[in-house]
Write an enzyme that holds these catalytic residues in place. Structure first.
Site, PDB file in Angstrom:
ATOM      1  N   GLU A  47      41.927  65.408  85.552  1.00 54.04           N
ATOM      2  CA  GLU A  47      41.601  64.837  86.862  1.00 54.04           C
ATOM      3  C   GLU A  47      41.612  63.315  86.827  1.00 54.04           C
ATOM      4  O   GLU A  47      41.042  62.714  85.921  1.00 54.04           O
ATOM      5  CB  GLU A  47      40.223  65.339  87.312  1.00 54.04           C
ATOM      6  CG  GLU A  47      39.896  65.039  88.767  1.00 54.04           C
ATOM      7  CD  GLU A  47      38.694  65.833  89.243  1.00 54.04           C
ATOM      8  OE1 GLU A  47      38.859  67.049  89.508  1.00 54.04           O
ATOM      9  OE2 GLU A  47      37.595  65.261  89.322  1.00 54.04           O
ATOM     10  N   GLY A 104      32.312  68.261  88.226  1.00 52.03           N
ATOM     11  CA  GLY A 104      32.105  69.085  89.406  1.00 52.03           C
ATOM     12  C   GLY A 104      33.377  69.863  89.688  1.00 52.03           C
ATOM     13  O   GLY A 104      34.260  69.972  88.832  1.00 52.03           O
ATOM     14  N   HIS A 142      31.305  72.044  74.129  1.00 50.78           N
ATOM     15  CA  HIS A 142      30.270  73.037  74.408  1.00 50.78           C
ATOM     16  C   HIS A 142      30.769  74.373  73.855  1.00 50.78           C
ATOM     17  O   HIS A 142      31.731  74.414  73.109  1.00 50.78           O
ATOM     18  CB  HIS A 142      29.919  73.108  75.896  1.00 50.78           C
ATOM     19  CG  HIS A 142      31.073  73.029  76.843  1.00 50.78           C
ATOM     20  ND1 HIS A 142      31.418  71.882  77.527  1.00 50.78           N
ATOM     21  CD2 HIS A 142      31.961  73.966  77.237  1.00 50.78           C
ATOM     22  CE1 HIS A 142      32.462  72.107  78.301  1.00 50.78           C
ATOM     23  NE2 HIS A 142      32.817  73.362  78.139  1.00 50.78           N
ATOM     24  N   HIS A 202      26.891  72.135  81.697  1.00 46.67           N
ATOM     25  CA  HIS A 202      28.218  71.596  81.365  1.00 46.67           C
ATOM     26  C   HIS A 202      29.101  71.439  82.586  1.00 46.67           C
ATOM     27  O   HIS A 202      30.274  71.075  82.471  1.00 46.67           O
ATOM     28  CB  HIS A 202      28.905  72.481  80.332  1.00 46.67           C
ATOM     29  CG  HIS A 202      29.582  73.709  80.886  1.00 46.67           C
ATOM     30  ND1 HIS A 202      29.040  74.468  81.890  1.00 46.67           N
ATOM     31  CD2 HIS A 202      30.763  74.304  80.565  1.00 46.67           C
ATOM     32  CE1 HIS A 202      29.857  75.468  82.167  1.00 46.67           C
ATOM     33  NE2 HIS A 202      30.902  75.396  81.384  1.00 46.67           N
ATOM     34  N   GLY A 203      28.569  71.724  83.782  1.00 44.30           N
ATOM     35  CA  GLY A 203      29.358  71.584  84.999  1.00 44.30           C
ATOM     36  C   GLY A 203      28.505  71.927  86.199  1.00 44.30           C
ATOM     37  O   GLY A 203      27.275  71.966  86.131  1.00 44.30           O
ATOM     38  N   HIS A 235      39.920  75.040  83.409  1.00 39.53           N
ATOM     39  CA  HIS A 235      40.383  73.861  82.674  1.00 39.53           C
ATOM     40  C   HIS A 235      41.184  72.952  83.606  1.00 39.53           C
ATOM     41  O   HIS A 235      41.890  73.417  84.495  1.00 39.53           O
ATOM     42  CB  HIS A 235      41.232  74.299  81.479  1.00 39.53           C
ATOM     43  CG  HIS A 235      40.440  75.075  80.471  1.00 39.53           C
ATOM     44  ND1 HIS A 235      41.008  76.050  79.678  1.00 39.53           N
ATOM     45  CD2 HIS A 235      39.125  75.035  80.146  1.00 39.53           C
ATOM     46  CE1 HIS A 235      40.076  76.558  78.890  1.00 39.53           C
ATOM     47  NE2 HIS A 235      38.926  75.967  79.162  1.00 39.53           N
ATOM     48  N   PHE A 236      41.061  71.649  83.379  1.00 39.92           N
ATOM     49  CA  PHE A 236      41.683  70.722  84.325  1.00 39.92           C
ATOM     50  C   PHE A 236      41.918  69.358  83.681  1.00 39.92           C
ATOM     51  O   PHE A 236      41.348  69.018  82.659  1.00 39.92           O
ATOM     52  CB  PHE A 236      40.794  70.539  85.566  1.00 39.92           C
ATOM     53  CG  PHE A 236      39.501  69.795  85.291  1.00 39.92           C
ATOM     54  CD1 PHE A 236      39.463  68.406  85.281  1.00 39.92           C
ATOM     55  CD2 PHE A 236      38.326  70.482  85.041  1.00 39.92           C
ATOM     56  CE1 PHE A 236      38.280  67.711  85.020  1.00 39.92           C
ATOM     57  CE2 PHE A 236      37.142  69.803  84.779  1.00 39.92           C
ATOM     58  CZ  PHE A 236      37.123  68.416  84.771  1.00 39.92           C
ATOM     59  N   GLY A 252      28.883  74.873  88.016  1.00 43.42           N
ATOM     60  CA  GLY A 252      28.582  76.302  88.008  1.00 43.42           C
ATOM     61  C   GLY A 252      29.184  77.029  89.197  1.00 43.42           C
ATOM     62  O   GLY A 252      29.152  76.545  90.330  1.00 43.42           O
TER      63      GLY A 252
END
Length: 481
Positions: A219, A368, A320, A392-393, A216-217, A395
């Site tokens: 940014e 990313g 998600h 969803h990102g 979790h972030f 990976g």
């Protein structure tokens, strides 16, 4: 079989892969129970896939009533099934599976933009921004709410049943919610939260408005197309969602100990008395996550305006890690499980009728690592081939333990300083969440674009990152510290 996947990178099961002209690899064997598995991976990413992912793919095909399994390009080992996995099960007779939802129920993303030029984000202002956010939002697994610190259990229960609508009414929020996937998921009045138990979902009562740990972030970013400042948030349902999942995993195994021999393969079929209960738990956990992102976005917006003097405008918010009832043109009415995957409805999708996204498709938010680009995509009609889902990102490519053992902290932090990316207020990079832990974001997104699932709208580069900093006890980096 692509010629590139050869030698030591080639696994026996790859002999059964077939290239589909629609832009994916298809696998359908006795081992997959005759269920088709669609891999949306490049040759290079496919060659890099580990054997555990394949075994977890087989788990995904074994749930009752499975119609299709989709593997997205960010795929990596998960809990029971891979992260980066979409499972469609029959709506009338199929299972609602728990591993394909996971512990962080309703985890998701927010993205927002501004008119502030990138040049305004000087090193000093990036530091000021990070400090302003840290003052408002607690991070890390043990983080607590600073906004709703005195929330009672009854107030909490009204919120997780009422979602963003209830929060905005009770707390006079003025965030424009028109640019969101949804405000709430329905929860039946007679459903009771399973307080206590091994999961202890009551942990979440004091956590609404906190970021959490792991991946979790928050940014601060520069948009390459506009050269202006954007922000993104990734967070979920914290201890509440984890506790709900834990308690229902236990109920699933207790109900059918002969069929559910492994906890991570827990599921409920329509004949189970827990089937509807679990769907309510997913909705409540999803509502917590929606409110959590809303509160964080309010505080983040205040910090941004304080430092940069202009407001943020919401682009989109999306979840998600959910299971949702949807209509698919090929498979009919299905339960769509998205584990580490995100919804991707293109223009004209029936679910978008009457919304501002009806003619364009809704935005898809793809983060990313905090050393790599993030992307905002628009779904295209071919998204039906992937169950209207994409990754969803980026990976993971390194596990947390391997990252801590193999990466050099000083070298990593020097690279971040040279790139001008500030992490938290002290530039101490969580080593198990650093750039080398993740696949290259462009390579992953190219798989989506090349398959015609979506197109790139914005590309975003990191300027300042905020993350929880917990690391396992005894790790080399802790000893050096």
């Amino acid at each position: 079989m692509p010629e590139e996947v050869t030698g030591s990178s080639r696994k026996a099961w790859m002999d059964d892969l077939r290239r589909d002209e629609r832009g994916f690899y298809s696998l359908r064997t006795d081992a997959t129970c005759g269920i088709e598995v669609r891999y949306f991976l490049s040759d290079a990413l496919l060659a890099d896939i580990d054997e555990q992912v394949y075994q977890q793919v087989l788990n995904a095909t074994a749930f009752p009533g499975v119609k299709l399994v989709v593997i997205t390009p960010d795929v990596h080992s998960g809990y029971g099934v891979p992260v980066g996995c979409v499972i469609l099960t029959d709506a009338k007779e199929g299972a609602v599976a728990m591993g394909p939802v996971g512990y962080d129920i309703g985890c998701g993303m927010i993205s927002a933009r501004s008119n502030v030029p990138m040049s305004a984000a000087t090193p000093q202002r990036r530091l000021q921004f990070n400090r302003a956010v840290i003052e408002r939002i607690e991070m890390g697994a043990g983080g607590k709410s600073r906004i709703l610190a005195g929330l009672s259990e009854n107030e909490f229960e009204r919120l997780v049943r009422g979602g963003a609508e209830r929060y905005m009414a009770d707390h006079r929020s003025n965030v424009d919610r028109s640019r969101t996937e949804r405000n709430r998921l329905p929860v039946d009045d007679d459903w009771q939260i399973p307080w206590g138990g091994r999961g202890r979902p009551e942990r979440g009562v004091k956590q609404l408005g906190s970021l959490g740990g792991g991946n979790h972030f928050i940014e601060l970013q520069r948009c390459l197309q506009t050269d202006t400042l954007f922000v993104q948030v990734h967070t979920g349902s914290r201890g509440f969602g984890h506790g709900l999942a834990t308690n229902y995993f236990d109920l699933a195994r207790a109900e059918k100990p002969d069929k559910i021999t492994q906890l991570d393969l827990g599921h409920f079929t329509p004949d189970s008395r827990h089937h509807g209960e679990y769907l309510n738990a997913v909705s409540a956990g999803g509502n917590f996550a929606i409110i959590n992102r809303l509160i964080i976005y309010e505080q983040l917006s205040a910090a941004f305006e304080e430092i940069f003097g202009e407001p943020l405008e919401l682009i989109y918010e999306i979840s998600h890690n959910l299971v949702q009832l949807e209509e698919h043109p090929e498979f009919g009415q299905v339960w769509v499980h998205r584990k580490g995957a995100t919804r991707a409805f293109p223009a004209g999708h029936p679910a978008l009728k009457g919304t501002m996204w009806e003619q364009t498709g809704h935005p898809v938010l793809i983060p990313g690592s905090n050393f790599d680009s993030s992307f905002i995509l628009r779904p295209l009609p071919a998204a039906k081939n992937s169950g209207f889902s994409v990754n969803h990102g980026a990976g993971r490519r390194l596990s947390r333990s391997r990252a801590i053992q193999s990466l050099d902290r000083r070298e990593i932090e020097d690279r971040y300083r040279e790139a001008g990316i500030l992490v938290n207020a002290d530039n101490r990079v969580p080593i198990d969440e650093s750039g080398p832990c993740y696949k290259p974001a462009r390579e992953v997104v190219d798989c989506v674009v090349n398959a015609g699932l979506a197109e790139i709208e914005y590309e975003l580069d990191p300027l300042a990152s905020l993350k929880g900093t917990e690391e396992p006890r005894g790790s080399p980096s802790r000893k050096r510290r």
